[in-house]
Design a protein around this motif. Sequence first.
Motif, PDB file in Angstrom:
ATOM      1  N   UNK A  48       0.838  -1.187   0.000  1.00 33.50           N
ATOM      2  CA  UNK A  48       0.000   0.000   0.000  1.00 33.50           C
ATOM      3  C   UNK A  48       0.873   1.236   0.000  1.00 33.50           C
ATOM      4  N   UNK A  49       0.279   2.364   0.349  1.00 32.21           N
ATOM      5  CA  UNK A  49       1.010   3.635   0.338  1.00 32.21           C
ATOM      6  C   UNK A  49       0.579   4.497   1.510  1.00 32.21           C
ATOM      7  N   UNK A  50       1.544   5.229   2.060  1.00 33.53           N
ATOM      8  CA  UNK A  50       1.279   6.240   3.078  1.00 33.53           C
ATOM      9  C   UNK A  50       1.970   7.526   2.655  1.00 33.53           C
ATOM     10  N   UNK A  69       6.066  -5.883   6.769  1.00 33.59           N
ATOM     11  CA  UNK A  69       7.274  -5.128   6.454  1.00 33.59           C
ATOM     12  C   UNK A  69       6.963  -3.705   5.985  1.00 33.59           C
ATOM     13  N   UNK A  70       7.485  -2.686   6.662  1.00 31.51           N
ATOM     14  CA  UNK A  70       7.340  -1.317   6.166  1.00 31.51           C
ATOM     15  C   UNK A  70       7.951  -1.124   4.783  1.00 31.51           C
ATOM     16  N   UNK A  71       8.902  -1.978   4.408  1.00 35.91           N
ATOM     17  CA  UNK A  71       9.539  -1.855   3.103  1.00 35.91           C
ATOM     18  C   UNK A  71       8.575  -2.146   1.954  1.00 35.91           C
ATOM     19  N   UNK A  72       7.447  -2.812   2.242  1.00 38.65           N
ATOM     20  CA  UNK A  72       6.450  -3.095   1.217  1.00 38.65           C
ATOM     21  C   UNK A  72       5.472  -1.942   1.014  1.00 38.65           C
ATOM     22  N   UNK A  73       5.639  -0.879   1.794  1.00 36.79           N
ATOM     23  CA  UNK A  73       4.723   0.259   1.741  1.00 36.79           C
ATOM     24  C   UNK A  73       5.435   1.448   1.100  1.00 36.79           C
ATOM     25  N   UNK A  74       4.823   2.014   0.088  1.00 33.34           N
ATOM     26  CA  UNK A  74       5.405   3.161  -0.603  1.00 33.34           C
ATOM     27  C   UNK A  74       5.138   4.448   0.173  1.00 33.34           C
TER      28      UNK A  74
END
Length: 286
Positions: A48-50, A69-74
Amino acid sequence: MTRMQNLVAVGDNCLDAYLSHGLLTVGGNALNVAAQWRRSGLAARYFGAVGEDPEGEVVLAGLASVGLSPDDVERLPGDTAVTLLREESGDRKFLHESFGVGENYMPSAEHYALVARADWVHLGTNANKDLVRRLVADHVPFSVDLSTAHLALPLEGVPLLFASGPDAADAPVEPLLTALRAAGAGQVVLTCGRRGSYFDDGASVVHAPATLIDVVDTCGAGDSFIATFLTGFHFDGLRAVDALQKASIAAAQTCTHLGGFPQEPRPLPGWLPAKYASFITDPQGA
């Protein structure tokens, strides 16, 4: 339980601000589904994205707390999705709901390659129409949560969808089930609050009653239902009616705490009410 190694949820996340309690929780349909999978011991991922804002930092910390994993979030320029809630006379009042930079989210090429190899993909509410079409075209097994926007997405070829249906006992569910399947969905799960849930595979319709419980917060109950039904029905070999019942119990358990998955609510920081002051009024509207 069968331990799948490749479950993926894609789409919405949000920061829920409970103004009456002065607390924040992390949620969103897609994120909650992935979090529940992780809590069950499954190797799930969330894409996803934040925004590049303090709210985004809170969301990333929240998903990391359950092993996502935060690395999977844009991180994108703009605001993270935020929902402002206030309790009035025992009911939740939504003062503001912003989808932020996650609205109409499409995974990057690198992330889509991972999504397309998944054993199952779940798309959160307000999914990207082009993403739905692409998953169908690539024959990826997936589900999508329509919530109350029943015909907002292209449904032709969608293997499984979840939708919110009528909770009034005298309101028929058949017209909605028929419309959703006629739009092209292979299987439909309809959740109808205290009335329970229904599953339609085109050959028959089965029903399971709701699990009644003293409610603290209904936020994320439907997401727990989805996560539990998917693993029970598609990977654990449960009959549809048994998967519905197991999912109902999971949804009820989620209603016993704040937030869509067990987490330590964070105190409401002073900057958040200041940032969204134009949406916040006292109960008298002053």
